[in-house]
Design an enzyme around this catalytic site. Structure first.
Site, PDB file in Angstrom:
ATOM      1  CG  HIS A 193      -2.317  -1.007   0.692  1.00  0.00           C
ATOM      2  ND1 HIS A 193      -2.314  -2.147   1.223  1.00  0.00           N
ATOM      3  CD2 HIS A 193      -3.364  -0.705   0.041  1.00  0.00           C
ATOM      4  CE1 HIS A 193      -3.490  -2.794   0.624  1.00  0.00           C
ATOM      5  NE2 HIS A 193      -3.988  -1.902  -0.009  1.00  0.00           N
ATOM      6  NE  ARG A 336     -11.266  -1.425  -0.251  1.00  0.00           N
ATOM      7  CZ  ARG A 336      -9.862  -1.843  -0.630  1.00  0.00           C
ATOM      8  NH1 ARG A 336      -9.813  -2.691  -1.588  1.00  0.00           N
ATOM      9  NH2 ARG A 336      -9.127  -1.162  -0.075  1.00  0.00           N
ATOM     10  CD  GLU A 435      -9.884  -7.930  -2.365  1.00  0.00           C
ATOM     11  OE1 GLU A 435      -8.660  -7.332  -2.765  1.00  0.00           O
ATOM     12  OE2 GLU A 435     -10.444  -7.536  -1.628  1.00  0.00           O
ATOM     13  CG  ASN A 458      -3.156  -4.621  -5.946  1.00  0.00           C
ATOM     14  OD1 ASN A 458      -2.576  -4.467  -7.294  1.00  0.00           O
ATOM     15  ND2 ASN A 458      -3.746  -3.465  -5.584  1.00  0.00           N
ATOM     16  CG  ASP A 459      -5.278  -8.289  -1.669  1.00  0.00           C
ATOM     17  OD1 ASP A 459      -4.300  -8.506  -1.040  1.00  0.00           O
ATOM     18  OD2 ASP A 459      -6.049  -7.303  -1.372  1.00  0.00           O
ATOM     19  NE  ARG A 469      -0.874  -5.996  -1.748  1.00  0.00           N
ATOM     20  CZ  ARG A 469      -2.434  -5.236  -1.906  1.00  0.00           C
ATOM     21  NH1 ARG A 469      -3.334  -5.864  -1.635  1.00  0.00           N
ATOM     22  NH2 ARG A 469      -2.432  -3.880  -2.164  1.00  0.00           N
ATOM     23  CB  CYS A 506     -10.203  -1.531  -8.597  1.00  0.00           C
ATOM     24  SG  CYS A 506     -10.484  -2.609  -7.491  1.00  0.00           S
TER      25      CYS A 506
END
Ligand code: PEP
Ligand code: MG
Length: 581
Positions: A193, A336, A435, A458-459, A469, A506
């Site tokens: 992040h 979200r 995800e 990403n996940d 990650r 996303c």
């Protein structure tokens, strides 16, 4: 004359920054200072005052947390009070001040870190937890002694390139944006992040500079190359000249792309692709709209919860969401629900350390257990829906029971607001992030119960390939084009379309122009990415046509390795928009 030194890491946010380094060492040992004979009494007095002030702050905090989170969460502060009242430890600090004629903060830091180290090595989990309490309280006492947070980013008062072992989103969010020129860290990955935050701030970032930052001091002149993943200390005239030319080229491309703002994100054959922006805070909406976004594909709401001891109440959240929704109206905003956990820890909620936080108490799991927190947020989002077009998205859904449970809580909130005569959009759409691999594999079942999907690659990549990650050591194994990931994306898209629902993406893949044709070819309806890269993605879309994208996707699905897929993608991207790469 100083000699240039170069350190290689992993470039995770593009751009070049040249400026002064600020080394963020949150646990810095306050340097020792010799005091005169009478000075020891003054230092002991300072220590006692700081302990009193800390005790008062902890008690006030305990009362506030008890009000917002309940007595159970507030109980941890009792242990904190015990630390500041620990006579044996205080006595030891006072003795050290007198024996070594040193300043209070140095003596206090030395003594408590001795305690922390020995408790941290204990077998007993209760005693190990006490080390965390002492650490927490120790920071407060030192803060009170120094009159400021030790080396916190909130203290930055001029533009700096921030160097740190690690930077969490809650660290970075403390700094004023205009003072952040770039980030360089020893740990982290492309989709950590911190890297996402750097891209959203449009500043360069380099991670994975293992053990290389200890030798660099605050105040050094540095150049950060986010393209090549380089940190250069004391750059030479020649280096500065060469990088000046790179930067000028990048500026020219960015200026050219601003002209695309009001053009459609449509392919050469006229097919539109919905192009939206990811935002982290209400402040980001202006830049998102200025970049030409057709909506917000992901509003990460966690940032509202960082760097505070309480939780944001319903009205505060409502005000934040309303700003975004009204500014975007009539464009849609996907809000979200809370995704705390993983690398976004909350000081009060995540007091128990987890061995595998990304597989732990995160996102919807936190919300379904802490329904009070979940309902506060859902009510705030529903209220904001009266001011524009809002969609609600649940993160980290792994199966149907979780989704049904979350929808049940949403239904309760709707019923409450109706009974209270509070306006909200009765037609509000509900969707989920895909995800977690199990969700992709049952996408057909999930698609019957929601209005849209958004692929959180990403996940999805980290869980599908078992690659953390945020771990720079295995960053080379983090492969968004892995054939296994491609199949999960395809399964999700096909299931969504068979059920007649919309599917977006996303995750950071949405802003990676090398895979734009692949994602379009796989049938994704919407790409959502950071505002800084959005014009690049638009230019890529406008250079492509559906036939080429489909052919690439078909061929990629036949490839046996991620490298082979990536190389096909790169070839197509080079053929259509080499100047952007
Ligand atoms: C994702 O996982 O792709 C995503 C968009 O969510 P986050 O990066 O916030 O985990
Ligand atoms: Mg995610």
């Amino acid at each position: 004359m100083k000699t240039e030194r170069r350190f290689r890491g992993i470039g995770v946010s593009p751009g070049i920054a040249h400026g002064i380094a600020f080394v963020h060492r949150p646990d810095d040992d306050p340097p020792p200072r010799k005091v005169t004979a009478g000075g020891s009494d003054v230092e002991v007095e300072r220590l006692r005052d700081a302990l009193c002030a800390t005790r008062k702050q902890i008690v006030e905090l305990q009362e506030r947390v008890e009000e917002s989170l309940g007595a159970k969460d507030a109980a941890i502060f009792e242990a904190h009070v015990m630390v500041v009242e620990d006579g044996v430890m205080i006595d030891e600090v006072e003795k050290m001040i007198r024996r070594e004629s040193c300043n209070a903060e140095h003596a206090f830091h030395t003594v408590i870190h001795r305690y922390i180290r020995s408790l941290g090595e204990m077998e007993d989990p209760y005693l190990r937890e006490r080390a965390v309490d002492i650490h927490d309280v120790g920071r407060r006492v030192i803060h009170n002694l120094l009159g400021r947070e030790p080396a916190a980013l909130g203290a930055l008062d001029a533009p700096r390139i921030v160097l740190a072992h690690n930077l969490t989103p809650s660290d970075t969010v403390q700094a004023r944006r205009e003072f952040l020129l770039g980030f360089a860290t020893e740990v982290g990955g492309k989709t950590s992040h911190t890297a996402i935050m750097a891209r959203s701030l449009n500043i360069p970032a380099v991670v994975g500079l293992h053990g290389k930052l200890t030798a660099i001091e605050s105040g050094s002149e540095v150049l950060l190359d986010g393209y090549g993943g380089l940190l250069i200390v004391d750059p030479s005239e020649q280096t500065l000249f060469e990088y000046g030319a790179v930067e000028a080229r990048r500026k020219r491309i960015d200026e050219d792309l601003t002209g695309l703002r009001d053009t459609a994100a449509a392919m050469r054959d006229g097919r539109p692709v919905m192009l939206s922006a990811n935002i982290e805070q209400s402040d980001d909406i202006a830049q998102a709209l200025a970049s030409g976004a057709e909506g917000v594909g992901l509003f990460r709401t966690e940032f509202l919860y960082f760097n505070r001891d309480d939780l944001p109440v319903e009205d505060e959240q409502f005000a934040e969401y309303r700003i975004v929704v009204e500014a975007a109206n009539p464009k849609p905003v996907i809000i979200r629900t809370l995704d705390l956990g993983g690398d976004k820890l909350h000081d009060q909620l995540h007091t128990d350390r987890e061995d595998n936080p990304f597989l732990g108490w995160r996102a919807i799991r936190v919300c379904l257990e802490r329904r009070d927190i979940f309902k506060t947020q859902l009510r705030a989002i529903l209220r904001a829906s009266a001011y524009g077009k809002v969609k609600i998205m649940f993160p980290m859904i792994s199966g149907l029971p979780e989704l049904r449970d979350a929808k049940g809580v949403l239904e309760e909130c709707r019923a409450e607001l109706r009974a209270e005569n509070v306006a909200f959009d009765e037609m509000i759409e509900t969707g989920i992030m895909i995800e977690v691999p199990s969700a992709a594999m049952i996408a057909d079942l999930l698609a019957k119960e929601v209005s849209f999907f958004s692929l959180g690659t990403n996940d999805l990549v980290q869980y599908a390939t078992a690659v953390d990650r945020t771990n720079e050591r295995i960053a080379h194994l983090y492969e968004p084009t892995h054939p296994g990931v491609l199949r999960l994306i395809k399964m999700t898209v096909d299931a969504a379309h068979a059920a007649g629902i919309h599917v977006g993406i996303c995750g950071e893949m949405g802003g990676d122009i090398s895979v734009t044709p692949l994602l379009i070819g796989l049938g994704v309806d919407e790409l959502s990415c950071g505002a800084a890269v959005l014009p690049h993605v638009k230019r890529a879309i406008r250079s492509l046509d559906m036939a080429a994208c489909r052919a690439l996707a078909e061929s990629a699905l036949q490839c046996d390795t991620g490298a082979a897929v990536q190389s096909q993608c790169d070839e197509l991207a080079r053929a259509h928009y080499a100047e952007l790469l």
